[in-house]
Design a protein around this motif. Structure first.
Motif, PDB file in Angstrom:
ATOM      1  N   ASP A   1     -27.762  24.450  -3.727  1.00 12.71           N
ATOM      2  CA  ASP A   1     -28.552  25.309  -4.012  1.00 12.71           C
ATOM      3  C   ASP A   1     -28.559  26.667  -3.627  1.00 12.71           C
ATOM      4  N   PRO A   2     -28.031  28.199  -3.497  1.00 15.62           N
ATOM      5  CA  PRO A   2     -27.868  29.152  -2.906  1.00 15.62           C
ATOM      6  C   PRO A   2     -29.442  29.557  -3.237  1.00 15.62           C
ATOM      7  N   LEU A   3     -29.913  29.356  -4.681  1.00 18.79           N
ATOM      8  CA  LEU A   3     -30.660  30.398  -5.027  1.00 18.79           C
ATOM      9  C   LEU A   3     -32.265  29.182  -4.522  1.00 18.79           C
ATOM     10  N   ALA A   4     -32.312  28.360  -3.957  1.00 18.77           N
ATOM     11  CA  ALA A   4     -33.226  27.769  -3.397  1.00 18.77           C
ATOM     12  C   ALA A   4     -34.046  27.251  -2.264  1.00 18.77           C
ATOM     13  N   ILE A   5     -32.369  27.213  -1.438  1.00  9.25           N
ATOM     14  CA  ILE A   5     -32.156  26.952   0.458  1.00  9.25           C
ATOM     15  C   ILE A   5     -31.157  27.681   0.880  1.00  9.25           C
ATOM     16  N   ASP A   6     -31.668  28.072   1.958  1.00  3.59           N
ATOM     17  CA  ASP A   6     -30.582  29.096   2.934  1.00  3.59           C
ATOM     18  C   ASP A   6     -30.319  27.840   3.700  1.00  3.59           C
ATOM     19  N   ALA A   7     -28.853  28.462   4.208  1.00  5.80           N
ATOM     20  CA  ALA A   7     -27.988  27.487   4.842  1.00  5.80           C
ATOM     21  C   ALA A   7     -26.628  28.147   5.671  1.00  5.80           C
ATOM     22  N   VAL A   8     -27.016  27.258   6.937  1.00  2.00           N
ATOM     23  CA  VAL A   8     -25.779  28.269   7.727  1.00  2.00           C
ATOM     24  C   VAL A   8     -24.652  26.722   8.221  1.00  2.00           C
ATOM     25  N   PRO A   9     -23.776  26.907   8.524  1.00  2.00           N
ATOM     26  CA  PRO A   9     -22.805  25.694   9.085  1.00  2.00           C
ATOM     27  C   PRO A   9     -23.018  25.669  10.395  1.00  2.00           C
ATOM     28  N   LEU A  10     -23.196  24.160  10.820  1.00  2.00           N
ATOM     29  CA  LEU A  10     -23.076  23.693  12.269  1.00  2.00           C
ATOM     30  C   LEU A  10     -21.645  23.287  13.129  1.00  2.00           C
ATOM     31  N   ARG A  11     -20.955  22.408  12.254  1.00  2.00           N
ATOM     32  CA  ARG A  11     -20.232  21.971  12.385  1.00  2.00           C
ATOM     33  C   ARG A  11     -19.456  21.087  12.001  1.00  2.00           C
ATOM     34  N   PRO A  12     -18.291  21.548  11.813  1.00  2.00           N
ATOM     35  CA  PRO A  12     -17.323  20.349  10.989  1.00  2.00           C
ATOM     36  C   PRO A  12     -17.676  18.910  11.297  1.00  2.00           C
ATOM     37  N   ASP A  13     -17.924  18.376  10.462  1.00  2.00           N
ATOM     38  CA  ASP A  13     -18.161  16.928  10.301  1.00  2.00           C
ATOM     39  C   ASP A  13     -17.525  15.801   9.398  1.00  2.00           C
ATOM     40  N   PRO A  14     -16.264  15.469  10.114  1.00  2.00           N
ATOM     41  CA  PRO A  14     -15.244  15.248   8.808  1.00  2.00           C
ATOM     42  C   PRO A  14     -15.182  13.114   9.349  1.00  2.00           C
ATOM     43  N   LEU A  15     -14.695  12.651   8.265  1.00  2.00           N
ATOM     44  CA  LEU A  15     -14.650  11.435   7.765  1.00  2.00           C
ATOM     45  C   LEU A  15     -13.622  10.729   8.208  1.00  2.00           C
ATOM     46  N   VAL A  16     -13.085   9.668   9.297  1.00  2.00           N
ATOM     47  CA  VAL A  16     -12.324   9.476   9.628  1.00  2.00           C
ATOM     48  C   VAL A  16     -11.913   8.511   9.242  1.00  2.00           C
ATOM     49  N   LEU A  17     -10.637   7.616   9.663  1.00  2.00           N
ATOM     50  CA  LEU A  17     -10.768   6.135   9.512  1.00  2.00           C
ATOM     51  C   LEU A  17     -10.475   5.032  11.182  1.00  2.00           C
ATOM     52  N   LEU A  18     -10.505   3.904  11.336  1.00  2.00           N
ATOM     53  CA  LEU A  18     -10.857   3.792  13.203  1.00  2.00           C
ATOM     54  C   LEU A  18     -10.365   2.483  12.692  1.00  2.00           C
ATOM     55  N   VAL A  19      -8.940   2.205  13.393  1.00  2.00           N
ATOM     56  CA  VAL A  19      -8.080   0.807  12.849  1.00  2.00           C
ATOM     57  C   VAL A  19      -7.886   0.559  14.632  1.00  2.00           C
ATOM     58  N   PRO A  20      -8.014  -0.565  14.811  1.00  2.00           N
ATOM     59  CA  PRO A  20      -7.919  -1.377  16.397  1.00  2.00           C
ATOM     60  C   PRO A  20      -6.454  -1.473  16.407  1.00  2.00           C
ATOM     61  N   ARG A  21      -6.115  -0.990  17.518  1.00  2.00           N
ATOM     62  CA  ARG A  21      -4.721  -0.759  18.753  1.00  2.00           C
ATOM     63  C   ARG A  21      -4.072  -1.939  18.156  1.00  2.00           C
ATOM     64  N   GLY A  22      -2.922  -1.317  17.994  1.00  2.00           N
ATOM     65  CA  GLY A  22      -2.006  -2.683  17.329  1.00  2.00           C
ATOM     66  C   GLY A  22      -1.705  -2.638  15.580  1.00  2.00           C
ATOM     67  N   HIS A  23      -2.543  -2.257  15.398  1.00  2.00           N
ATOM     68  CA  HIS A  23      -2.818  -1.804  14.123  1.00  2.00           C
ATOM     69  C   HIS A  23      -1.729  -1.833  13.191  1.00  2.00           C
ATOM     70  N   PRO A  24      -1.137  -1.865  12.299  1.00  2.00           N
ATOM     71  CA  PRO A  24      -0.089  -1.764  11.794  1.00  2.00           C
ATOM     72  C   PRO A  24      -0.112   0.147  11.154  1.00  2.00           C
ATOM     73  N   LEU A  25      -1.295   0.184  11.171  1.00  2.00           N
ATOM     74  CA  LEU A  25      -1.364   1.796  10.826  1.00  2.00           C
ATOM     75  C   LEU A  25      -1.738   2.972  12.246  1.00  2.00           C
ATOM     76  N   ALA A  26      -1.769   2.403  13.605  1.00  2.00           N
ATOM     77  CA  ALA A  26      -2.117   2.800  14.680  1.00  2.00           C
ATOM     78  C   ALA A  26      -1.173   4.086  14.550  1.00  2.00           C
ATOM     79  N   GLY A  27      -0.599   3.612  14.459  1.00  2.00           N
ATOM     80  CA  GLY A  27       1.156   4.609  14.496  1.00  2.00           C
ATOM     81  C   GLY A  27       0.534   5.890  13.960  1.00  2.00           C
ATOM     82  N   ARG A  28      -0.338   6.276  13.226  1.00  2.00           N
ATOM     83  CA  ARG A  28      -0.579   7.138  12.221  1.00  2.00           C
ATOM     84  C   ARG A  28      -1.236   7.911  12.575  1.00  2.00           C
TER      85      ARG A  28
END
Length: 315
Positions: A165-192
């Motif tokens: 809420d910009p009326l209540a909070i001042d905020a500055v970006p620090l860094r991207p924090d994306p979520l990712v999918l972690l799979v074991p090597r050899g997983h059918p999706l590991a080549g993606r």
């Protein structure tokens, strides 16, 4: 023969600053002994102060149990007022120069799971070494609770994801924090290299414990998109989660920073998620229209990694 009422409501309350600091410390620590240690009091002295506070208040303020001490309903009211009074007291000392060293004191920093696992251990040790007069109390919470606490003044700084809420909070970006999918090597999706979560289908997953704020965020947003995760196992931290993936227990969704830490030493692959809710950014937040103390400003400058001298300055 009459017996004196230990909760005599006829007495005026005369709590001092040490009383209020002690009560807040006990509430934050969850126990009398730990709270007393935080403010430099012995347990008998702390117990005497609390009994006197309860006698003045005319009611029990703490629920004392074998597992610790928690504020009662009336105690929670006192806790809110005590935090506000201590905050104003500290700001008065800072602004009038009564603290001697304007940097001396504590900073209350609330952070989400991703920041606690990555940014805090990377940034905080160097800050504490450079500023020996400053202490930092870090608490981990979900982003929504952090933003509420920043607005209410329950913490000095917060690291969370938006929206804010910009009326209540001042905020500055620090860094991207994306979520990712972690799979074991050899997983059918590991080549993606990237995919939408729906491409995983009903694959086995592992996750953090169910009450972890980040895990709740992941499962809530996945379910909103029609992806009901099949969680086969839950653990308490990112390191254990990565080991579960490497050992074939299932795939996992976690912050990219945490995944990168384990990718070099474990047989796992990291895939970018295309879902909109996975594209997150960490924000450094403070209450709007409240002048920060010198130590809060110094920590904000450090966490913003070399941004402007005042990271909250706006055009």
């Amino acid at each position: 023969m009459s017996v004196a009422n230990p909760y005599d409501r006829g007495r005026a309350m005369r709590f001092d600053i040490t009383d209020l600091r002690l009560f807040v410390a006990i509430a934050d620590a969850g126990g009398m002994g730990a709270g007393a240690a935080r403010v430099g009091l012995s347990l008998p002295s702390a117990s005497l102060r609390i009994r006197d506070m309860e006698a003045q208040a005319g009611t029990a303020l703490l629920d004392r149990r074998a597992g610790g001490a928690r504020p009662t309903e009336r105690g929670r009211l006192l806790l809110d007022h005590a935090r506000a009074i201590l905050d104003r007291w500290q700001r008065m000392q800072d602004e009038l120069g009564l603290a001697g060293n304007s940097l001396a004191g504590r900073v209350r920093l609330w952070v989400n799971s991703a920041a606690m696992a990555d940014l805090v251990p990377d940034q905080l040790p160097r800050f504490l070494q450079r500023h020996p007069a400053i202490a930092v109390d870090v608490e981990e919470h979900g982003s929504e609770r952090i933003l509420d606490a920043v607005t209410a003044g329950l913490c000095d700084l917060g690291i969370a994801i938006g929206p804010v809420d910009p009326l209540a909070i001042d905020a500055v970006p620090l860094r991207p924090d994306p979520l990712v999918l972690l799979v074991p090597r050899g997983h059918p999706l590991a080549g993606r290299r990237r995919l939408a979560l729906a491409a995983c289908g009903a694959a086995d997953m592992v996750g953090l414990v169910a009450d972890n704020p980040l895990q709740r965020y992941i499962e809530r947003h996945a379910a909103a998109d029609g992806n009901h995760l099949r969680i086969r196992g839950r653990v308490g931290d990112f390191a254990a989660l990565c080991r579960m993936v490497a050992d074939g227990a299932g795939s996992a969704i976690l912050p990219a920073a945490a995944a990168r830490r384990c990718r070099g030493r474990l047989p796992v692959r990291m895939l970018a998620l295309e879902d909109g809710w996975a594209a997150r950014r960490l924000l450094l937040c403070r209450p709007r229209n409240r002048r920060p103390s010198a130590r809060v400003q110094r920590l904000a400058e450090h966490l913003s990694a070399g941004d402007e001298a005042n990271p909250f300055t706006t055009a």
